[in-house]
Motif scaffolding. Structure first.
Motif, PDB file in Angstrom:
ATOM      1  N   VAL A  22      68.534  33.798  25.761  1.00  0.00           N
ATOM      2  CA  VAL A  22      69.799  34.489  26.031  1.00  0.00           C
ATOM      3  C   VAL A  22      69.581  35.461  27.186  1.00  0.00           C
ATOM      4  O   VAL A  22      68.583  36.186  27.234  1.00  0.00           O
ATOM      5  CB  VAL A  22      70.288  35.242  24.774  1.00  0.00           C
ATOM      6  CG1 VAL A  22      71.501  36.081  25.070  1.00  0.00           C
ATOM      7  CG2 VAL A  22      70.556  34.261  23.656  1.00  0.00           C
ATOM      8  N   GLN A  23      70.508  35.474  28.107  1.00  0.00           N
ATOM      9  CA  GLN A  23      70.384  36.269  29.338  1.00  0.00           C
ATOM     10  C   GLN A  23      70.040  37.739  29.060  1.00  0.00           C
ATOM     11  O   GLN A  23      69.138  38.293  29.664  1.00  0.00           O
ATOM     12  CB  GLN A  23      71.698  36.167  30.120  1.00  0.00           C
ATOM     13  CG  GLN A  23      71.699  36.867  31.431  1.00  0.00           C
ATOM     14  CD  GLN A  23      70.945  36.082  32.469  1.00  0.00           C
ATOM     15  OE1 GLN A  23      70.428  35.016  32.236  1.00  0.00           O
ATOM     16  NE2 GLN A  23      70.866  36.628  33.643  1.00  0.00           N
ATOM     17  N   LEU A  29      63.408  41.883  27.989  1.00  0.00           N
ATOM     18  CA  LEU A  29      61.965  41.646  27.881  1.00  0.00           C
ATOM     19  C   LEU A  29      61.261  41.607  29.237  1.00  0.00           C
ATOM     20  O   LEU A  29      60.170  42.134  29.389  1.00  0.00           O
ATOM     21  CB  LEU A  29      61.700  40.326  27.163  1.00  0.00           C
ATOM     22  CG  LEU A  29      61.907  40.327  25.659  1.00  0.00           C
ATOM     23  CD1 LEU A  29      61.779  38.917  25.125  1.00  0.00           C
ATOM     24  CD2 LEU A  29      60.922  41.237  24.977  1.00  0.00           C
ATOM     25  N   TYR A  30      61.861  40.955  30.209  1.00  0.00           N
ATOM     26  CA  TYR A  30      61.183  40.693  31.474  1.00  0.00           C
ATOM     27  C   TYR A  30      61.690  41.497  32.656  1.00  0.00           C
ATOM     28  O   TYR A  30      61.189  41.358  33.754  1.00  0.00           O
ATOM     29  CB  TYR A  30      61.265  39.203  31.806  1.00  0.00           C
ATOM     30  CG  TYR A  30      60.463  38.362  30.864  1.00  0.00           C
ATOM     31  CD1 TYR A  30      59.082  38.415  30.869  1.00  0.00           C
ATOM     32  CD2 TYR A  30      61.091  37.530  29.952  1.00  0.00           C
ATOM     33  CE1 TYR A  30      58.346  37.651  29.991  1.00  0.00           C
ATOM     34  CE2 TYR A  30      60.358  36.762  29.075  1.00  0.00           C
ATOM     35  CZ  TYR A  30      58.992  36.831  29.102  1.00  0.00           C
ATOM     36  OH  TYR A  30      58.263  36.076  28.232  1.00  0.00           O
ATOM     37  N   LYS A  31      62.701  42.291  32.469  1.00  0.00           N
ATOM     38  CA  LYS A  31      63.241  43.151  33.528  1.00  0.00           C
ATOM     39  C   LYS A  31      63.728  42.362  34.737  1.00  0.00           C
ATOM     40  O   LYS A  31      63.826  42.889  35.822  1.00  0.00           O
ATOM     41  CB  LYS A  31      62.212  44.198  33.991  1.00  0.00           C
ATOM     42  CG  LYS A  31      61.583  45.007  32.893  1.00  0.00           C
ATOM     43  CD  LYS A  31      62.605  45.859  32.192  1.00  0.00           C
ATOM     44  CE  LYS A  31      61.943  46.746  31.178  1.00  0.00           C
ATOM     45  NZ  LYS A  31      62.196  46.413  29.814  1.00  0.00           N
ATOM     46  N   LYS A  32      63.998  41.075  34.563  1.00  0.00           N
ATOM     47  CA  LYS A  32      64.572  40.274  35.629  1.00  0.00           C
ATOM     48  C   LYS A  32      66.071  40.199  35.410  1.00  0.00           C
ATOM     49  O   LYS A  32      66.546  40.263  34.289  1.00  0.00           O
ATOM     50  CB  LYS A  32      63.998  38.853  35.624  1.00  0.00           C
ATOM     51  CG  LYS A  32      62.549  38.792  36.020  1.00  0.00           C
ATOM     52  CD  LYS A  32      62.102  37.405  36.342  1.00  0.00           C
ATOM     53  CE  LYS A  32      62.336  36.410  35.259  1.00  0.00           C
ATOM     54  NZ  LYS A  32      61.776  35.092  35.538  1.00  0.00           N
ATOM     55  N   MET A  33      66.808  40.048  36.464  1.00  0.00           N
ATOM     56  CA  MET A  33      68.263  40.001  36.346  1.00  0.00           C
ATOM     57  C   MET A  33      68.749  38.682  35.748  1.00  0.00           C
ATOM     58  O   MET A  33      69.726  38.660  35.029  1.00  0.00           O
ATOM     59  CB  MET A  33      68.920  40.229  37.707  1.00  0.00           C
ATOM     60  CG  MET A  33      68.741  41.638  38.221  1.00  0.00           C
ATOM     61  SD  MET A  33      69.218  42.899  37.040  1.00  0.00           S
ATOM     62  CE  MET A  33      70.967  42.638  36.947  1.00  0.00           C
ATOM     63  N   ALA A  34      68.093  37.584  36.033  1.00  0.00           N
ATOM     64  CA  ALA A  34      68.594  36.295  35.562  1.00  0.00           C
ATOM     65  C   ALA A  34      67.436  35.430  35.077  1.00  0.00           C
ATOM     66  O   ALA A  34      66.326  35.500  35.587  1.00  0.00           O
ATOM     67  CB  ALA A  34      69.331  35.585  36.686  1.00  0.00           C
ATOM     68  N   ILE A  35      67.740  34.627  34.089  1.00  0.00           N
ATOM     69  CA  ILE A  35      66.777  33.646  33.620  1.00  0.00           C
ATOM     70  C   ILE A  35      66.960  32.398  34.483  1.00  0.00           C
ATOM     71  O   ILE A  35      68.086  32.016  34.802  1.00  0.00           O
ATOM     72  CB  ILE A  35      66.989  33.349  32.123  1.00  0.00           C
ATOM     73  CG1 ILE A  35      65.912  32.428  31.583  1.00  0.00           C
ATOM     74  CG2 ILE A  35      68.360  32.807  31.865  1.00  0.00           C
ATOM     75  CD1 ILE A  35      65.960  32.264  30.071  1.00  0.00           C
ATOM     76  N   THR A  36      65.864  31.800  34.886  1.00  0.00           N
ATOM     77  CA  THR A  36      65.975  30.594  35.713  1.00  0.00           C
ATOM     78  C   THR A  36      66.339  29.400  34.838  1.00  0.00           C
ATOM     79  O   THR A  36      66.165  29.425  33.619  1.00  0.00           O
ATOM     80  CB  THR A  36      64.658  30.308  36.458  1.00  0.00           C
ATOM     81  OG1 THR A  36      63.649  29.991  35.494  1.00  0.00           O
ATOM     82  CG2 THR A  36      64.231  31.494  37.308  1.00  0.00           C
ATOM     83  N   ASN A  37      66.814  28.349  35.473  1.00  0.00           N
ATOM     84  CA  ASN A  37      67.165  27.134  34.730  1.00  0.00           C
ATOM     85  C   ASN A  37      65.945  26.529  34.055  1.00  0.00           C
ATOM     86  O   ASN A  37      66.031  26.029  32.938  1.00  0.00           O
ATOM     87  CB  ASN A  37      67.809  26.108  35.657  1.00  0.00           C
ATOM     88  CG  ASN A  37      69.241  26.461  35.974  1.00  0.00           C
ATOM     89  OD1 ASN A  37      69.892  27.168  35.225  1.00  0.00           O
ATOM     90  ND2 ASN A  37      69.719  25.980  37.107  1.00  0.00           N
ATOM     91  N   LYS A  38      64.801  26.578  34.746  1.00  0.00           N
ATOM     92  CA  LYS A  38      63.577  26.025  34.172  1.00  0.00           C
ATOM     93  C   LYS A  38      63.174  26.804  32.927  1.00  0.00           C
ATOM     94  O   LYS A  38      62.832  26.215  31.897  1.00  0.00           O
ATOM     95  CB  LYS A  38      62.455  26.060  35.205  1.00  0.00           C
ATOM     96  CG  LYS A  38      61.149  25.499  34.703  1.00  0.00           C
ATOM     97  CD  LYS A  38      60.059  25.603  35.743  1.00  0.00           C
ATOM     98  CE  LYS A  38      58.742  25.120  35.177  1.00  0.00           C
ATOM     99  NZ  LYS A  38      57.638  25.347  36.100  1.00  0.00           N
ATOM    100  N   GLU A  39      63.215  28.126  33.005  1.00  0.00           N
ATOM    101  CA  GLU A  39      62.873  28.949  31.842  1.00  0.00           C
ATOM    102  C   GLU A  39      63.827  28.664  30.684  1.00  0.00           C
ATOM    103  O   GLU A  39      63.391  28.523  29.541  1.00  0.00           O
ATOM    104  CB  GLU A  39      62.942  30.436  32.188  1.00  0.00           C
ATOM    105  CG  GLU A  39      61.840  30.908  33.085  1.00  0.00           C
ATOM    106  CD  GLU A  39      62.046  32.330  33.554  1.00  0.00           C
ATOM    107  OE1 GLU A  39      61.036  33.021  33.748  1.00  0.00           O
ATOM    108  OE2 GLU A  39      63.202  32.753  33.718  1.00  0.00           O
TER     109      GLU A  39
END
Length: 117
Positions: A22-23, A29-39
Motif C-alpha cells: 500500500v502506497q 517504511l521507506y521514505k520514498k514518495m511512490a512504490i514502483t510497479n516492480k516493488e
C-alpha cells in the motif's frame, strides 16, 4: 496444533507484504514518495502465493469443509493483527518487517519511522 500456528504465522507474513504494498505504508517504511510497479508486483505476488499456499495444509489437515473455514478464520486473525500493528504500533511493524521482509533485493530494510508531532 502445529498446523494452526504454521498457517497463522505464514498468513501474518502474507498480510505484512500486502500492507507494505500500500502506497502510504510503503512511504512510511521507506521514505520514498511512490512504490514502483516492480516493488508492487513482487510484494503482491509474494503475499498471494504464501497466503494461498496456506490453504493446502489446512485442507489436508482438517478436510475440505472444516479446512476452508479454519483457514478463513486464521487469515482473518492475521489480517486484524497486521492492521492493528500498522496503525497503532508502526515502530513494531517496521521492526518485524526488517526481520521478516523477503523483498530485500528490491528495497533496503525499512528505516525506523519518525514520529510526527
Amino acid at each position: 496444533m502445529t498446523a494452526l500456528w504454521g498457517i497463522l504465522i505464514v498468513s501474518f507474513f502474507s498480510f505484512m507484504h500486502f500492507a507494505v504494498s500500500v502506497q502510504k505504508h510503503h512511504r512510511d517504511l521507506y521514505k520514498k514518495m511512490a512504490i514502483t510497479n516492480k516493488e508492487f508486483r513482487v510484494l503482491q505476488g509474494v503475499a498471494w502465493v504464501t497466503l494461498l499456499g496456506t490453504l493446502i495444509p489446512a485442507i489436508q489437515h482438517w478436510g475440505v469443509g472444516i479446512g476452508i473455514m479454519t483457514w478463513l478464520l486464521l487469515i482473518t486473525v492475521s489480517a486484524l493483527v497486521v492492521t492493528a500493528l500498522v496503525n497503532f504500533a508502526p515502530e513494531s511493524f517496521a521492526k518485524l518487517w526488517r526481520l521478516l521482509g523477503v523483498v530485500r533485493f528490491i528495497a533496503p530494510p525499512a528505516e525506523r519511522p519518525q514520529r510526527t508531532k
